[in-house]
Design a protein around this motif. Structure first.
Motif, PDB file in Angstrom:
ATOM      1  N   GLN A 284       3.761   0.767   3.392  1.00 41.04           N
ATOM      2  CA  GLN A 284       2.921   2.086   3.882  1.00 41.04           C
ATOM      3  C   GLN A 284       1.672   2.431   3.085  1.00 41.04           C
TER       4      GLN A 284
ATOM      5  N   GLU B 165      -0.814  -0.743   3.946  1.00 44.99           N
ATOM      6  CA  GLU B 165      -1.393  -0.132   5.136  1.00 44.99           C
ATOM      7  C   GLU B 165      -2.306   1.121   4.489  1.00 44.99           C
TER       8      GLU B 165
ATOM      9  N   ASN C 134      -1.637   4.071   3.716  1.00 41.94           N
ATOM     10  CA  ASN C 134      -1.331   4.961   4.362  1.00 41.94           C
ATOM     11  C   ASN C 134      -1.392   6.638   3.522  1.00 41.94           C
TER      12      ASN C 134
ATOM     13  N   PRO D  43      -1.104   6.418  10.730  1.00 42.23           N
ATOM     14  CA  PRO D  43      -2.186   6.319  10.062  1.00 42.23           C
ATOM     15  C   PRO D  43      -3.278   7.395  10.074  1.00 42.23           C
TER      16      PRO D  43
END
Length: 141
Positions: A41, A45, A47, A116
């Protein structure tokens, strides 16, 4: 002077080592409380929700470690013991706070964290972590 510097450098290394270990443990706890892989994450990602929560958690640990250093007044073994004991208390209380906020609010906090889209609940949880740390730091001092 050189003896003092050597002693202080040794203490700084010891506190830093214990502090980093506690931070690693805190990261692992947040990872357990959230779905999926937290490392993914954060780094794959990118995030922001995960970054806010992990960052606040690491800051909280640093606050507790700093208070333990100040409270030890130069007594290294006592300070390291304070660091471990009070950090453990902090991690437990931060985990319980996460679970309580999750239980008392709509949705699942862990799922919000990996979404997100930015969400204010993550900021609330992050501030709760820092608040817990400040309370524990005050109890040490």
């Amino acid at each position: 002077m050189l003896a003092d510097m050597t002693e202080n450098a040794y203490a700084a290394g010891a506190y830093a080592g214990v502090g980093v270990i506690v931070m690693i443990v805190s990261f692992a706890i947040v990872d357990l409380l959230t779905p999926g892989k937290l490392r993914h994450q954060l780094w794959a990602e990118r995030n922001r929700n995960a970054g806010i929560l992990v960052g606040s958690n690491l800051l909280a640990v640093a606050i507790i470690v700093t208070a333990a250093i100040v409270a030890s007044e130069g007594r290294l073994l006592e300070g390291l013991t304070y660091t471990v004991v009070y950090s453990a208390i902090g991690l437990i209380v931060m985990s319980v706070t996460f679970l309580v906020i999750d239980a008392l609010t709509p949705g699942k906090l862990g799922e919000i964290l990996v979404n997100p889209e930015s969400h204010p609940a993550v900021w609330v949880q992050g501030v709760a972590h820092i608040g817990v740390a400040v309370i524990i730091a005050a109890s040490i001092l």
